[in-house]
Scaffold this motif. Structure first.
Motif, mmCIF file in Angstrom:
data_model
loop_
_atom_site.group_PDB
_atom_site.id
_atom_site.type_symbol
_atom_site.label_atom_id
_atom_site.label_comp_id
_atom_site.label_asym_id
_atom_site.label_seq_id
_atom_site.Cartn_x
_atom_site.Cartn_y
_atom_site.Cartn_z
ATOM 1 N N GLY A 26 46.530 35.825 32.857
ATOM 2 C CA GLY A 26 45.095 35.853 33.111
ATOM 3 C C GLY A 26 44.407 34.604 32.591
ATOM 4 N N GLY A 29 44.970 31.797 34.879
ATOM 5 C CA GLY A 29 44.097 31.900 36.040
ATOM 6 C C GLY A 29 42.686 31.433 35.712
ATOM 7 N N MET A 32 42.849 27.525 35.207
ATOM 8 C CA MET A 32 43.319 26.634 36.268
ATOM 9 C C MET A 32 42.574 26.817 37.579
ATOM 10 N N ARG A 33 42.185 28.023 37.880
ATOM 11 C CA ARG A 33 41.578 28.243 39.194
ATOM 12 C C ARG A 33 40.097 27.917 39.143
ATOM 13 N N ASN A 35 37.886 28.934 41.812
ATOM 14 C CA ASN A 35 37.079 29.899 42.569
ATOM 15 C C ASN A 35 36.554 30.965 41.618
ATOM 16 N N ILE A 37 35.533 33.942 42.038
ATOM 17 C CA ILE A 37 36.077 35.290 42.228
ATOM 18 C C ILE A 37 37.463 35.384 41.591
ATOM 19 N N LEU A 38 38.223 34.289 41.721
ATOM 20 C CA LEU A 38 39.558 34.322 41.134
ATOM 21 C C LEU A 38 39.507 34.303 39.619
ATOM 22 N N LEU A 40 37.231 35.755 38.001
ATOM 23 C CA LEU A 40 36.908 37.149 37.686
ATOM 24 C C LEU A 40 38.155 38.028 37.717
ATOM 25 N N MET A 41 39.000 37.833 38.748
ATOM 26 C CA MET A 41 40.254 38.606 38.819
ATOM 27 C C MET A 41 41.106 38.354 37.585
ATOM 28 N N SER A 42 41.185 37.099 37.158
ATOM 29 C CA SER A 42 42.008 36.779 35.991
ATOM 30 C C SER A 42 41.459 37.448 34.740
ATOM 31 N N GLU A 44 39.966 40.259 34.730
ATOM 32 C CA GLU A 44 40.366 41.663 34.826
ATOM 33 C C GLU A 44 41.798 41.857 34.320
ATOM 34 N N ILE A 45 42.680 40.914 34.676
ATOM 35 C CA ILE A 45 44.062 41.014 34.201
ATOM 36 C C ILE A 45 44.117 40.916 32.675
ATOM 37 N N LEU A 92 30.207 39.926 40.552
ATOM 38 C CA LEU A 92 30.276 39.712 41.998
ATOM 39 C C LEU A 92 28.892 39.469 42.575
ATOM 40 N N VAL A 105 31.313 28.452 45.602
ATOM 41 C CA VAL A 105 31.812 29.366 44.582
ATOM 42 C C VAL A 105 32.757 28.641 43.635
ATOM 43 N N MET B 19 48.953 36.409 41.500
ATOM 44 C CA MET B 19 47.495 36.358 41.443
ATOM 45 C C MET B 19 47.027 35.019 40.884
ATOM 46 N N ALA B 20 47.690 34.565 39.818
ATOM 47 C CA ALA B 20 47.200 33.373 39.143
ATOM 48 C C ALA B 20 47.545 32.094 39.899
ATOM 49 N N ILE B 25 43.212 33.045 48.306
ATOM 50 C CA ILE B 25 42.524 33.988 47.419
ATOM 51 C C ILE B 25 42.723 35.427 47.884
ATOM 52 N N LEU B 32 46.741 41.195 42.843
ATOM 53 C CA LEU B 32 46.049 41.889 41.751
ATOM 54 C C LEU B 32 46.180 43.400 41.919
ATOM 55 N N LEU B 36 47.677 45.783 39.042
ATOM 56 C CA LEU B 36 46.929 46.910 38.483
ATOM 57 C C LEU B 36 47.678 48.215 38.700
ATOM 58 N N TYR B 59 40.249 50.889 39.216
ATOM 59 C CA TYR B 59 40.679 49.515 39.437
ATOM 60 C C TYR B 59 41.250 49.331 40.835
ATOM 61 N N LEU B 67 36.109 43.254 44.742
ATOM 62 C CA LEU B 67 36.534 41.854 44.725
ATOM 63 C C LEU B 67 36.777 41.351 46.142
ATOM 64 N N THR B 74 31.820 35.390 50.212
ATOM 65 C CA THR B 74 31.638 34.050 49.686
ATOM 66 C C THR B 74 32.595 33.040 50.305
#
Lengths: 115, 170
Positions: A26, A29, A32-33, A35, A37-38, A40-42, A44-45, A92, A105, B19-20, B25, B32, B36, B59, B67, B74
């Motif tokens: 995470g 992510g 390095m990323r 975006n 949204i990405l 945000l995903m990281s 979450e992880i 979001l 973004v 994911m990473a 995307i 992801l 999860l 999740y 997401l 976006t």
């Protein structure tokens, strides 16, 4: 060994390694990323990695409380999940507002407050 | 128990890796989902059945859809999805999932017959619910969490409303 830990064949170290690996992924992510949204995903992880550690500690360390198995760690995870869901919704919405307003973004493009 | 740990841990780590590091995307979002799901399985492995279900509902079912909506809203040239190819894939994936779930159920039956520790901790739902409603334990944080969710609901609607005051010429 406690009863719960003796019956569980997966040692504590494996669980913590897993949690650490997930957290590191995470973090990779997030760093390095670009975006949003990405990112945000990281996040979450990373939250999930911490949650796994909480549940594992609840099982391995609290489980030998004399009056049975306490579940405080699992209740904490419940709150983390609630806060994470709230965070995802707000983040979001912010990403959407960002896209409508600045048409991007990419977190590097959002530097209006940098001096 | 070891086997279940390995399967779900591998699912979580591989999902996190994809994911990473995947450049698309949308692929990241679906990875992801896998990660999860793996973590939900880890909760079950730990005997935390309530948290596993919560993880799946909130999740895998909720946050991920949110997401994906975010990705859709976006992304300018949204991913050109060739619907036909994915329609061919759908039954294959469905059957795969069916067999996987059947296998898991078989594994779970074996595990619970061996009397491994899942039975010792689960079911946890009743005790967690009692902790939430006990004023001496977690009643106040529970109420605060409810207020937080209400705030987030109102705040998200306010910020996302089209033509809100800070919208400007956009």
């Amino acid at each position: 060994m406690t009863l719960a830990a003796a019956q569980n064949s997966v040692p504590l170290e494996h669980w913590l390694t897993l949690s650490g690996v997930l957290f590191t992924l995470g973090l990779c992510g997030v760093m390095m990323r670009r975006n949003v949204i990405l990112v945000l995903m990281s996040v979450e992880i990373m939250l999930n990695a911490a949650n796994v550690a909480l549940v594992v500690f609840n099982k391995y360390l609290i489980a030998n409380a004399p009056e049975g198995v306490a579940l405080d760690g699992q209740v904490f995870v419940f709150f983390t999940i609630a806060v994470a869901a709230a965070e995802a919704a707000v983040a979001l919405v912010i990403a959407m507002a960002l896209f409508r307003r600045l048409d991007t973004v990419n977190v590097d493009d959002v530097a209006n407050l940098r001096w | 128990m070891d086997f279940m740990f390995l399967v779900f841990a591998a699912l979580a780590v591989i999902g996190g890796l994809v994911m990473a590091f995947h450049h698309s995307i949308v692929h990241s979002a679906f990875a992801l989902v896998g990660a999860l799901f793996g973590i939900a399985g880890l909760y079950w492995t730990l005997g935390a059945d309530f948290l596993g279900a919560l993880q799946l509902l909130l999740y895998v079912g909720g946050v991920t859809v949110l997401l994906l909506f975010g990705v859709m809203l976006t992304t300018r040239d949204s991913a050109r999805i060739s619907t036909f190819r994915y329609m061919l894939m759908a039954p294959v994936v469905g059957m795969l999932a069916y067999f996987m779930l059947n296998t898991l159920r078989g594994v779970y039956a074996v595990v619970s017959e061996l009397g491994v520790d899942a039975a010792e901790a689960a079911p946890t739902t009743e005790r967690i619910g009692e902790a939430f409603l006990d004023p001496d334990v977690f009643l106040l944080p529970f109420e605060v969490a409810a207020v937080l969710l209400l705030l987030v609901l109102i705040g998200a609607v306010t910020v996302a409303r089209r033509g809100s005051s800070d919208e400007g010429a956009a």
